[in-house]
Design a protein around this motif. Structure first.
Motif, mmCIF file in Angstrom:
data_model
loop_
_atom_site.group_PDB
_atom_site.id
_atom_site.type_symbol
_atom_site.label_atom_id
_atom_site.label_comp_id
_atom_site.label_asym_id
_atom_site.label_seq_id
_atom_site.Cartn_x
_atom_site.Cartn_y
_atom_site.Cartn_z
ATOM 1 N N LYS A 29 -5.693 -23.370 -28.139
ATOM 2 C CA LYS A 29 -5.651 -22.154 -28.737
ATOM 3 C C LYS A 29 -7.017 -20.826 -28.112
ATOM 4 C CE LYS A 29 -8.547 -20.528 -32.627
ATOM 5 N NZ LYS A 29 -9.698 -20.876 -33.657
ATOM 6 N N HIS A 33 -4.892 -17.252 -26.947
ATOM 7 C CA HIS A 33 -5.445 -15.520 -26.797
ATOM 8 C C HIS A 33 -5.969 -15.346 -26.003
ATOM 9 C CE1 HIS A 33 -5.423 -17.704 -31.129
ATOM 10 N NE2 HIS A 33 -5.335 -16.615 -31.535
ATOM 11 N N GLU A 35 -8.154 -16.267 -23.874
ATOM 12 C CA GLU A 35 -9.490 -16.001 -23.626
ATOM 13 C C GLU A 35 -9.725 -17.322 -22.616
ATOM 14 O OE1 GLU A 35 -10.939 -17.146 -27.747
ATOM 15 O OE2 GLU A 35 -10.431 -15.674 -29.130
#
Length: 173
Positions: A29, A33, A35
């Motif tokens: 996830k 994104h 990150e």
């Protein structure tokens, strides 16, 4: 990475290491994104190990700076001592270099991290000088703590070659 999640969970479980499905799901996830970057090593369609890279650290001595942090390097036991950890680090450092001339990481202090400690020092990482950290906080002198996975030392590496400013000349010149 998403296809590798089940493979990693099973492989780590077989060797007695607890790496929950949710950890890899969260990494995936975060990667979607932008990150975290997740680098996976595989051999003949078998996962061998992984490492992740954050664009900046959120805890520790560099949390106020934009220094990338290498996090969670793991190579399955049957693939260790084959250079896979170093290859994963090569890729992570190359990606970190796109953002900064420095890269950081935290390493555990108990003997289970001995091979990683040696590898990091051989690769040019040096302690940052802030001492031991426990559960994301810098330990005060003489503080009590437990020698578990949360007792760490932060290391830093310069990713550029620094040219000396002094030239040594041959005396015969």
């Amino acid at each position: 990475m998403k296809d590798d999640t089940d493979k990693f969970v099973v492989a780590f479980e077989k060797q007695g290491w607890h790496k929950p499905f949710e950890l890899f799901e969260e990494y995936y996830k975060q990667q979607t994104h932008n990150e975290r970057k997740v680098i996976v090593a595989a051999l003949n369609d078998q996962v061998c190990g992984y490492v992740t890279l954050l664009d900046k650290t959120y805890t520790g001595p560099f949390s106020t700076e934009s220094i990338p942090e290498i996090v969670d390097l793991n190579v399955l036991i049957k693939y260790q001592k084959k250079g896979i950890g170093n290859k994963l680090m090569d890729v992570a450092e190359t990606l970190a270099k796109q953002k900064s001339d420095l890269v950081s990481l935290a390493v555990g202090l108990h003997y289970g991290y001995g091979a990683a400690q040696r590898m990091y020092i051989k690769r040019g990482y040096v302690p940052d000088g802030s001492g031991a950290w426990y559960r994301g906080k810098q330990l005060e002198q003489y503080s009590n703590c437990m020698n578990d996975d949360d007792l760490t030392l932060y290391l830093l590496k310069i990713l550029v070659k620094v040219e000396p400013f002094i030239t040594v000349r041959d005396a015969a010149m």
